[in-house]
Design an enzyme around this catalytic site. Structure first.
Site, mmCIF file in Angstrom:
data_model
loop_
_atom_site.group_PDB
_atom_site.id
_atom_site.type_symbol
_atom_site.label_atom_id
_atom_site.label_comp_id
_atom_site.label_asym_id
_atom_site.label_seq_id
_atom_site.Cartn_x
_atom_site.Cartn_y
_atom_site.Cartn_z
ATOM 1 N N TYR A 1 -39.645 39.475 38.033
ATOM 2 C CA TYR A 1 -40.453 38.262 37.897
ATOM 3 C C TYR A 1 -41.637 38.301 38.869
ATOM 4 C CZ TYR A 1 -41.874 33.373 38.047
ATOM 5 O OH TYR A 1 -42.611 32.218 38.009
ATOM 6 N N SER B 1 -48.074 32.879 40.107
ATOM 7 C CA SER B 1 -47.073 32.230 40.961
ATOM 8 C C SER B 1 -47.291 32.703 42.386
ATOM 9 C CB SER B 1 -45.652 32.608 40.511
ATOM 10 O OG SER B 1 -44.683 32.265 41.493
#
Length: 268
Positions: free
Chosen positions: A156, A143
């Site tokens: 995350y 990501s």
């Protein structure tokens, strides 16, 4: 219609929806047989039937919760034993948007199990088999928070930073053995990951949200162009090259016998 040349089998995790489901669709159309992995057996069966009807490829399903060690071990065993597998797509993952003080640490631990432990163990299962055959590809879905960690939940972001760093290590060790490694760093993508994190994607500005189809198509285009890191929204690849050049420029001075001058005791 031209029938694509068979390309072996791709194992795709998180294949029942979102990015994983689009990867499954695109890879089947490109000539791959598939092993689809996700928790929902029913949804996997539906996708497998649809893709088989559309592509004629052989598609198997494997219902597994990759946060459970026994289920993860079953997928590892397939990667180790199935000689037809030529591509691993480590896509399964969960996200969080809450700050540290508002996050449940048990949920964070589960996120680490899925986002970090699972892709690590699956890559470790696939790599020796690929090396033995002298070919194979590992795609790890990271990501943009891997390089911009303040955007979302810190665990995350940390998990995706691990995916990027792990991919860099894999690429360094495996490139000369005929193995391709690609790290994909999507920005905001229109998947149910946001809903599952308690922050519907509709809350985001439309101009920053890419469709799942466009994201996967861009990632596969990057793979075809030989990219190691693909950031689907990045207009100029020179920006990433400059980022990497700056990072690598630090290397000669990261480990030296003496502290930097600014850390030495002041002289009387």
């Amino acid at each position: 219609m031209t029938t694509p040349t068979p390309k072996g089998t791709a194992l795709v995790t998180g294949a029942s929806s979102g990015i994983g489901a689009i990867y499954a669709d695109r890879l089947a159309k490109a000539g791959y047989d598939l092993i689809l992995v996700a928790r929902s057996a029913d949804r996997l069966t539906e996708i497998a039937k649809r893709l088989t009807d559309a592509s004629g490829r052989s598609i198997e399903t494997l219902a597994a919760d990759l946060t459970e060690r026994h289920d993860l071990a079953r997928v590892e065993a397939v990667l180790k034993s199935d000689q037809s597998i030529t591509l691993l797509v480590n896509n399964a993952g969960i996200a969080a948007v809450t700050p540290l003080l508002q996050s449940n640490v048990d949920e964070m631990e589960r996120m680490i199990a899925l986002n970090v432990t699972a892709p690590t163990r699956l890559a470790y299962a696939a790599a020796p088999a690929f090396v033995a055959r002298g070919s194979g590809t590992i795609i790890n879905i990271a990501s943009i928070v891997a390089i911009n960690p303040k955007l979302l939940n810190g665990v995350y972001s940390g998990s995706k930073a691990f995916v990027l760093a792990f991919s860099q290590s894999l690429e360094n060790e495996l490139a000369d053995k005929g193995i391709r490694v690609q790290a994909v760093l999507p920005g905001a993508t229109a998947t149910n990951l946001w809903d599952n994190a308690g922050f519907p994607v509709s809350n985001l500005p439309k101009e920053i949200v890419m469709s799942t189809e466009d994201m996967v198509d861009a990632a596969l285009a990057g793979l075809a162009q030989g990219e190691f890191v693909t950031i689907p929204a990045l207009p100029d690849s020179a920006d990433w090259d400059a980022f990497e050049t700056a990072r690598n420029a630090l290397a000669p001075n990261l480990s030296l016998a003496q502290p930097a001058a600014r850390y030495r005791p002041a002289q009387d």
